[in-house]
Design an enzyme around this catalytic site. Structure first.
Site, mmCIF file in Angstrom:
data_model
loop_
_atom_site.group_PDB
_atom_site.id
_atom_site.type_symbol
_atom_site.label_atom_id
_atom_site.label_comp_id
_atom_site.label_asym_id
_atom_site.label_seq_id
_atom_site.Cartn_x
_atom_site.Cartn_y
_atom_site.Cartn_z
ATOM 1 N N SER A 147 0.911 -1.289 -0.039
ATOM 2 C CA SER A 147 -0.055 0.012 0.069
ATOM 3 C C SER A 147 0.986 1.269 0.012
ATOM 4 C CB SER A 147 -0.810 0.112 1.336
ATOM 5 O OG SER A 147 -1.572 1.308 1.557
ATOM 6 N N TYR A 160 -2.506 -1.455 10.355
ATOM 7 C CA TYR A 160 -2.399 -1.695 8.968
ATOM 8 C C TYR A 160 -1.124 -0.853 8.357
ATOM 9 C CZ TYR A 160 -3.685 -1.456 4.090
ATOM 10 O OH TYR A 160 -3.697 -1.258 2.553
#
Length: 269
Positions: A147, A160
């Site tokens: 990401s 995350y």
């Protein structure tokens, strides 16, 4: 050690390929001539739809459930799919999850779930794939979908961000250790992509305005899949240990966003 320009992959496993980026990658690799292993966690119907698209390109598709909270046992699915496909040339670690929870409100079960799915799971699946590729002796490709938050933080996404940053550095270690076996390992770091995870499944990305992204819009999952297809193919034989941002320029906006924001909305998840 010889080069891998003669690498001719025909089999791939893509985790979390029941929708979004995973589905787009599975279909793109089928177009490129791969038989594909597809995994799902909660959406079996979506996985079967992905399989139908793969078969529409004349390639084999095998489907299995994968729950990366059930570690270490869940990782055996990589071997099971490789057995069904008759080998494993490519692994794309795409399955992931996240949270939008302020740091002080995080509970340990949530933290562990995100870290297992986004970091420990890809590590164990990568081990299974690497061992298979080494045994086969013809090289291989591993792509970890991280990401933009592999590189930059986001409020409310502590576990995350930690997992994706960890997966990014794990990618580099894997690249160093597996290079002698002609296995390349790279990360692909998407920005905002129109997928179910962002609530934009099937959206026309060119009709969505994102002034804070230099290209002015979200990305399409197929745009991520094109980068993965390059990294998994013969043309990327000298590319390893890198993180490829597919973000419309989002990561370049740090100082600009800091100087141009005029509201405090960013302080809340």
């Amino acid at each position: 050690m010889t080069g891998s320009a003669d690498f001719a992959p025909t089999t791939a496993v893509i985790t979390g390929s029941d929708s979004g980026i995973g589905r787009a990658v599975a279909v793109r690799l089928a177009e490129a001539g791969y038989d594909v292993g597809i995994t799902w966690h909660t959406d079996e119907r979506g996985a079967q739809e992905t399989a139908e698209e793969v078969r529409a390109h004349g390639r084999r598709a095998v489907v299995s459930r994968l729950d990366l909270t059930e570690l270490p046992d869940a990782a055996h699915i990589i071997d099971a799919l490789a057995d069904e496909l008759g080998g494993l040339d490519v692994l794309v670690n795409n399955a992931g999850t996240g949270t939008a929870t302020p740091f002080v409100d995080l509970d340990l079960p949530t933290v562990r779930e995100v870290l297992d799915v986004d970091l420990v799971g890809p590590l164990l699946c990568g081990q299974r794939a690497a061992r298979r590729m080494i045994e086969q002796g013809r090289g291989g490709r591993i792509v970890n979908i991280t990401s933009v938050h592999e590189h930059q933080p986001r409020v409310g996404a502590g576990p995350y961000c930690a997992a994706k940053a960890g997966l990014g550095l794990l990618t580099q270690v894997m690249a160093l250790e597996l290079a002698e076996y002609r296995i390349t390992v790279n990360a692909v770091a998407p920005g905002e992509i129109a997928t179910p995870m962002t609530g934009q499944e099937d959206a026309d990305v060119h009709a969505v305005s994102r002034p804070g992204i230099p290209l002015g819009r979200p990305g399409d999952a197929r745009e991520v899949a094109e980068v993965v297809a390059f990294l998994t193919g013969p043309a990327a034989s000298y590319v390893t240990g890198a993180s490829w941002a597919v973000d419309g320029g989002m990561l370049r906006m740090g100082p600009m966003a800091g100087s141009h924001l005029d509201r405090n909305d960013w302080r809340r998840p």
